[in-house]
Each structure stands twice: as structure tokens, then as C-alpha cells.
Design a protein around this motif. Sequence first.
Motif, PDB file in Angstrom:
ATOM      1  N   ALA A   1       0.819  -1.225   0.000  1.00 54.68           N
ATOM      2  CA  ALA A   1       0.000   0.000   0.000  1.00 54.68           C
ATOM      3  C   ALA A   1       0.843   1.263   0.000  1.00 54.68           C
TER       4      ALA A   1
ATOM      5  N   HIS B   1       3.841   5.089  -7.060  1.00 58.86           N
ATOM      6  CA  HIS B   1       3.313   4.567  -8.326  1.00 58.86           C
ATOM      7  C   HIS B   1       4.026   5.261  -9.479  1.00 58.86           C
TER       8      HIS B   1
ATOM      9  N   ASP C   1       0.452  -0.405 -13.106  1.00 63.98           N
ATOM     10  CA  ASP C   1      -0.863  -0.154 -12.510  1.00 63.98           C
ATOM     11  C   ASP C   1      -1.979  -0.225 -13.541  1.00 63.98           C
TER      12      ASP C   1
ATOM     13  N   VAL D   1      -5.361   7.448  -8.779  1.00 64.54           N
ATOM     14  CA  VAL D   1      -4.452   6.866  -7.785  1.00 64.54           C
ATOM     15  C   VAL D   1      -4.124   7.903  -6.709  1.00 64.54           C
TER      16      VAL D   1
ATOM     17  N   ALA E   1      -6.828   8.478  -4.254  1.00 67.55           N
ATOM     18  CA  ALA E   1      -6.821   7.420  -3.238  1.00 67.55           C
ATOM     19  C   ALA E   1      -5.769   7.706  -2.179  1.00 67.55           C
ATOM     20  N   GLY E   2      -4.591   8.132  -2.620  1.00 67.88           N
ATOM     21  CA  GLY E   2      -3.507   8.374  -1.672  1.00 67.88           C
ATOM     22  C   GLY E   2      -3.818   9.485  -0.689  1.00 67.88           C
TER      23      GLY E   2
ATOM     24  N   ASP F   1      -6.534   6.322   1.360  1.00 71.20           N
ATOM     25  CA  ASP F   1      -5.430   5.670   2.072  1.00 71.20           C
ATOM     26  C   ASP F   1      -4.791   6.624   3.080  1.00 71.20           C
TER      27      ASP F   1
ATOM     28  N   THR G   1       2.605   9.592  -6.794  1.00 67.31           N
ATOM     29  CA  THR G   1       2.319   9.042  -8.112  1.00 67.31           C
ATOM     30  C   THR G   1       3.092   9.854  -9.143  1.00 67.31           C
TER      31      THR G   1
ATOM     32  N   PRO H   1      -3.025   1.966   5.338  1.00 67.46           N
ATOM     33  CA  PRO H   1      -4.105   2.788   4.775  1.00 67.46           C
ATOM     34  C   PRO H   1      -5.127   3.167   5.837  1.00 67.46           C
TER      35      PRO H   1
ATOM     36  N   ARG I   1      -5.792   0.968  -6.293  1.00 64.43           N
ATOM     37  CA  ARG I   1      -5.587   0.843  -4.854  1.00 64.43           C
ATOM     38  C   ARG I   1      -6.695   0.013  -4.194  1.00 64.43           C
TER      39      ARG I   1
END
Lengths: 508, 508
Positions: B71, B75, B125, B141, B144-145, B149, B155, B301, B385
Motif C-alpha cells: 500500500a 506509483h 498499474d 491513484v 486514493a492516496g 489511504d 504518483t 491505509p 488501490r
Amino acid sequence: MTEHQDRPAAAMTAAQAELIRRLAAQLRVDSIRCSTQASSGHPTSSLSAADLMAVLLERHLRYDWDHPALATNDHLIFSKGHASPLLYSMYRAVGVVEEDELIHTYRQFGGRLQGHPTPVLPWVDVATGSLGQGLPDAVGVALAGRYLDRLPYRTWVLCGDSELAEGSIWEALDKAGYYKLGNLTAIVDVNRLGQDGPTELEWDMDRYARRVDAFGAQPIVIDGHDISAIDEALTRARSRPDQPTVILAKTIKAKGVPEIEDQNGWHGKALPKDMAERAVAALGGPSNLRITTALPEPGTPAITPDPGAAVSLPRWEVGEKVATRAAFGAALSALAARPEIVVLDGEVGNSTHAGDFKDAAPDRYFEMFIAEQQLIASAVGLSVRGYIAFAASFAAFLVSRPFDFIRMAGVSQASIRLVGTHAGVEVGQDGPSQMALEDIAAIRAVHSSIVLYPADGPSTAQLVQTMADTPGISYLRATRVHTRSSMVQRKNSRSAAAKSTTQAPTTP
Amino acid sequence: MTEHQDRPAAAMTAAQAELIRRLAAQLRVDSIRCSTQASSGHPTSSLSAADLMAVLLERHLRYDWDHPALATNDHLIFSKGHASPLLYSMYRAVGVVEEDELIHTYRQFGGRLQGHPTPVLPWVDVATGSLGQGLPDAVGVALAGRYLDRLPYRTWVLCGDSELAEGSIWEALDKAGYYKLGNLTAIVDVNRLGQDGPTELEWDMDRYARRVDAFGAQPIVIDGHDISAIDEALTRARSRPDQPTVILAKTIKAKGVPEIEDQNGWHGKALPKDMAERAVAALGGPSNLRITTALPEPGTPAITPDPGAAVSLPRWEVGEKVATRAAFGAALSALAARPEIVVLDGEVGNSTHAGDFKDAAPDRYFEMFIAEQQLIASAVGLSVRGYIAFAASFAAFLVSRPFDFIRMAGVSQASIRLVGTHAGVEVGQDGPSQMALEDIAAIRAVHSSIVLYPADGPSTAQLVQTMADTPGISYLRATRVHTRSSMVQRKNSRSAAAKSTTQAPTTP
């Protein structure tokens, strides 16, 4: 490229300003009346732009309403097609739509005043209603005006602010700047509210202006309800021959109906009957103002179509090998003999062989770079002026990336020619992302489409020529590898239609 | 939103700079070797970016190559997927791809080192190769980060300059700025040459910078072959927590092979064997440098998926009337009990009823405004993710506008859930532009897709729940009008799969 100078606008008189105010009130009243009568539609999105369109109609648009196909006419495209009540109210104000039709047939089954405009109306160039498409289409019209017709007509586009979130708008402005389309003006109705709450940038006019400027257009920020400011901006737009203009008009949604002005929750809703009655009364009640718009100056397109021009198609003997993409390029080059044929490339003309046309007719070859949405939109826009545009790219990207533009071309009943090369699994080494596998199913689901998949050079050449004279959306699928010619080419290829197209549907 | 501070990079030592130079040479040598061996591929587009990636790999990327699903990993997405020789050479440099596999299986049938990267490789990915998609996916992504998460991973995206002509790039930057994605860095390899000649803006770095700035990201213009400048830019990118960065690197195509540097006509062409041998020798010959990248800092996360969470689906009695779009919204809200469920809206959440989810879980509801390409790309990025993203809009626009993104989601073997409302001809008053008519054919042509078209509320609710646990691309088609419930709802709705999905294909 164009040698024409735009006719300068005389200063607005007090009487004209008063007329415009009355016109704007009538446009608002009619927008409310027709949508309330239909119990649906987008009156608030019409009210915000009424002043903008009133000034345009009375002071700047040059249009012969009795002859909508006139080559010299300006073009007016509602990229925010949901503001159709406003557009149709303008048609009433110039006398081409009667009050009864407007009020009683808007959004009714069988009527031509549909919820979003389509070319069933002779003054509508392209169908809109899928946001972010009217401006890209207009780029195609403006390309025709500047580089092909070489006439001083202008293309005016009314955009919403929500649709500036669509990437296609920026593809369009980028190309408009690149091609120096001073004949193109976008008027953005920045009313701050989308369908579901505030837009991303709301009234951040400076941010909009910086984006427009960075993409190569002249930004002009104004109060969209100030008649003089609107007139001045439209005048400035007309006076810059080599750069497109984007007028960023700060407006108020539902302007003119104070009880719901700038309020969320009123997008796409007709005013209830009682509210509509109050609003119409406060705006002065129904009126019958009739506007006479200026006529375009006389002119003749620089290009005269010649569908009967002699075309010497390339020939291959039976057994001879050629890639169908190469046959496409060769046939396209032969078709350059017809001055109405135009080619659009997505920066891969050396691979698709669309680039072969560039040598034959460089003035009718337009590079769209890697912007497939604009590639299709340009073809649609060019078709508005009668040009026969072939748009080519790799099949994997030509169909999928701009699919909504192809769908809307079907709604527009536009005639466009698409050629996708490197189709199917034969590009194995490149991986699945490069393989057009969905293209046939997707294209055939679009109204008025045909798919052509020739096996050899002779049939490709024949089909490319047939496409030029086939209405609707025709899509030719070509391959990279060389295939052996199996078809005996007819001598009189000019008139022969390939067998595979005899069942092709045509637009109604 | 994130509480993490990025670890500052220590100044680059002379030894590190020398190591990076050797690494860049190896990446160039390997890019040439594998593509020449395959007789196809894009070495020149790899050579221009080798210095950029060498600095990133050695100095900034934090990645545990033994645990690609970790996690906390950074990326790395190659939006210019055709630079796969460079990407795979990086994999060799970190030791996860052997020399033999790289040189002898690249672009070979059955191999995993495909012409354009796909997630058959555990470090990839998303599939790229359709330009203008990697950066939009990366926005998902990064969302999400930062918001889900809440981990400090970054990224990194390598973009080509040609793809900046795609509108989708600007949709992505716009959303990256709006959502303050300081964890996202795009590195644009501005090598001036596209496939078919110079790009539109060539080396006009200032114009690029103004566009990036206007769209809300931090632009940094550098010489893309200056190791120190690259390192400084990447360091600056890491130090701005609330704004994405776009590094605009002026580079030379084919850099390192002087006889074809900055020359047109070498896009997508392997170097001939003799030229490759000369070039490899001049670059110092093959080498076996092995790079150890920094590991990510430990972290967990903020969201732990709970697929077994109790979900109380809405219920309707037989005969009760409800619009399937409303049933969708109600079911989606019920699914908010599962913390891995995320919803993306295209500024029509009040009509699609996706907006119902916002009340239940505002932190997992992302407004994408009218940008359907980014809507789908965000769903794909979130799926990287492990989040279960539902993307909803009007069916007419949800499928057609971002169709190439849906196609590529299939290539990525991504699991995304699409819900299109107001499908079909029932929206008659709005006109044909608003009618999704092509959606079923188009979606079903995409690999791993299923189409669900429920007739009533109970079946809709059941199917929405089933979609959450269905791999691949599932598309639910909903209507505006109220329909009468005819299905008897099972009591134990948690585990029951609707009959219509039993034949659904799953990704291999």
C-alpha cells in the motif's frame, strides 16, 4: 489567409440599446413561456444568456434568414444546446418561427423545436446537447471559412460554463489558436451554477481568462448583462483577424426572475405556472418585437465543388500486393482532383497514408495532432459548409476516443468519412491497446453509419471513392499488412459502386 | 487532508550523479538492444526520457520491488506507454526483469513485455498506449492516496509532449489542481517530435508552462538531460503538499545516438542492427548496473476494506413504484457501510441519484464535474488501490464520451462499476442527443464487460450490490420513469446474486 476585412460596427445608438433591452425582455418572456407550457426545459440557462444573444442578434450577426444555406451567412451554434428556449425565441424574433409553434410545439412529439437543437431546423448547423461539442464543431466551420471558402462570415458559439470542464473545449481552443481562427468567437455564459450545484470555477473569471489566453485565444471578461460591454466585446472580437476570441461573460442564472436568480436547484426546470405568470408580467408581458438582422455582404466561396471531376483511381493487377492503408492513401490522393475533398489527420498521416493527400492538395490537409475528438468535430464542421472531409487515424483511437462525437454526428445527420488503419489483431507486437476490436460494433450502433472493410487494394480504392458520395457516416477499416489483390478493377471506376455498399443505409 | 510530510531528499552527491549517468547509459543501451532485437518499438522516445527516469529511479522513487502490491509504494505510470523499452529497462535495472527476458522476449508473442505496458506485469498499474490516459488514471491513484489511504506515497507519471494535445490531459490537470494533489507529479518529455513531424508547440516551454499554471499545477521547466536540474525539480515537486507539479523537460529525441538525434522520421522505429551496434558501443556497451531504490516508509491505509459489512438494501413491495435510478441511489447509500466503496459523479448526481451517497459518506464522494473521461479514469485509478468505484452519469454521455477509457479499462483488466441513467428513448422530450441508444452495443464490445438492465427497484438494488463484488467492467443501465416492482426480494439479500448476472464473464 483571408483577404477580407471585417466591416467595422458603428457605435450603438441609444435607440438601438433600447431596442436590445426590449428584445432581451422578449427572449426571456418567450423562453419562460415555451418551457412552462412544455413543463420541461432549461429556462434559467436561457435567461442568463438573453442579453448576450440580444446584442449579437441585433448588432453583429449577419444572416439571411430566408436563405439559411447561403455561403456568406454567419453561423450561430449553441454549444450549450439546453438553452434551446433562447435559441428558438431568437428564431421567433427574426420571424422564422411563429409564436404558436414556439409556445405550443416546443418539446412536443413530432415537433421540430426539440429539447436540444438539431439540423431538422434549417438554421441549426449541428446537433448539440452533448456538452463540449458545439465549439469543436465550430472550429471546423471556421476552418472552412478561413481556408476553403475564404469568405468573411463569422462563427459565433454560445458556450456554458459547465462545459469548459470538458477536455474537448481545450482541444478546440488549441486548434482555433493554431489555425488563427479570428473568424471564431466563443461567448461563455458564466452563470456559476451547473446542474448539480456550483461549477468548479464559479465566477473566477481571471482563472478562465488565463486558461483561454494560454490556449491561444483572446479572452475578454465582461458583465454579461451590460449591453454596452457586450457590444464592445463583440466588436473587439470582430476586429482581430488572426486570433479567436473568447468572451467570458459573468452572468446570473435565471436573470430577470428575481425570486430564483442565482439559486441552485433550478437547472433544467420549467417555472411553475404561477411563477411564470409573475415573471412574464414583471418583464413587460408577451411582445411581438421583430428584429431585422444585417445581411451578409455578397461573396462567393473560393472553392467550387466539382463532383464530376476526372478521378484516376490507382490500379493493381490481380495478385499484386498492397496494404489497404496504402491503397487508401493512393485513392485519396486521386480524389484530390475534386476540390471539395478535404483531409484531416491525427498526427499519424505517415502511417495511415492520409498524408499522401498532403502532397496532392496541401491547402486542403489539416493537421489535428493527437486530438481525436477535434478530428471528428472538424470533419462535422467542414461538412456544414458542404466539404467532404475524410478523417483518418489508427482505428483503435479513431473510433473509441471520439465516439460521442461520432454519435452526435449521427444525430446531426452529418456526412463524414472516417478511415481507421491498423485495425484488428494484426498489430500483435504493439499490444492490445493498439488493436481496434470494438470499432465495428460501436460504429454500427450509430445512426446512419456504414462499415466498409475491404480485403485488397482495388476494393479499397473503389470504396474510398464511393465514400465521398455516400451520405451519413461511413467508416473504412484498413489494415497494415500487404494483401493480395483479388478483385478485377472495372475500367469505368468513376461510377461503379462496390458491391459491399449496395445495402448501405442512407440518412432519411 | 494528509498529515504526512514528505521526507526531504538529501543533496545529490558526486558519486550519485555518476551512478545516475551510468544508469542512464544502461537504460539507453537496453532500450536500443531490446527494440532492435524485436525489430520494432520506440527506442528514440525512450532515449529522450532516460535521464529523467534514471534520476527518478535512483533518487526519488520509493518502491519495494518484491512487494508491488504494498500500500505504501509509490506509483510510476508511463502515460507515454510506447516508451516501454525504457520502462522495461528500468525493471531490469532494479532486478525484477532479467536481461534475457528483456532482450529476447520484448514484443514477442506470449511474452509479458508487450509493446505497450499492461498490468500483466505486477509493477504496472494501468495499461497505457492510448495517449492521454496515464495521467488521468494517475489522478485516481493520487485521489486514493490523499483522501482514502491517506498515505504519503507519490504518483509519478511520464508523459509525452504529443499527448498534451489530448483534452483528457487538461481534464486531469484541472481535477488534480482542484483536489490539491500535491502527491502527483507529471514529467513531460518534451522532445519536440511526434510520430509525423514536429508537435504543435515543439519546444515552446513557456506556452506549456502557462497552460499548466492556468490549470492549477506547478510548472517547472528544465533541461531534461541535466541530472542536477532533474533532481532539483523532482525535489521541488515533493515539497509542495497541496499542488500537483508538472515538470516540463526539454529533451532531445534519440538523445545519446547522435546520428539520429532530434531527427524526424525515427518515431516508432527500431535502430537497424549496425546503427544499434555503433550506438551501444558509443554509450559504453551493455552493462549490469543494479539499482537499489529506496523503500517506502511503513504505513497503513486509513481505510480497511470490509466486504462483509452489514448492508441493509432498500426494499420495495411487489407493485410498489420506484425509478430504477432512485433504487440505484438508495442501494448505493446502503453500500456506504462498506468503507471501500467510492462514488464518482459527473455533475449530475442529483439526477442520477449517485448524489444520495454523498449524504451517507461525503468523504468517499468525488465530484468530477462535466468531464466524463476523467470520471472513468478516476474510477480506474481508484481501482489500482483496491477501491470499488461506482462512476455515474447520464447513460448517453457516460458510455460514449469516455469510450476509449472504458476500452482501456478492459485492457487494464480493471474492475470498475458504471451506472448510466435516463437510458433509451424515454427521455423523448429532451431529443436524441440525450438518448443512450448505442451504449449496450458499445460496452459489450469491450473485454470483460457485462451490461445489467434491471426492470424494477428490487432487482436494481440487488444488482448494484452484486456489481460491487463483480470483477471487470459492469454497467448498469437505469431509467428515469417509475416502474412497478415485480420481483420478490429475498431476505438474505447479502449473498444472493441476481439471476441475470449468472452468465457474466469475469476477467481471466
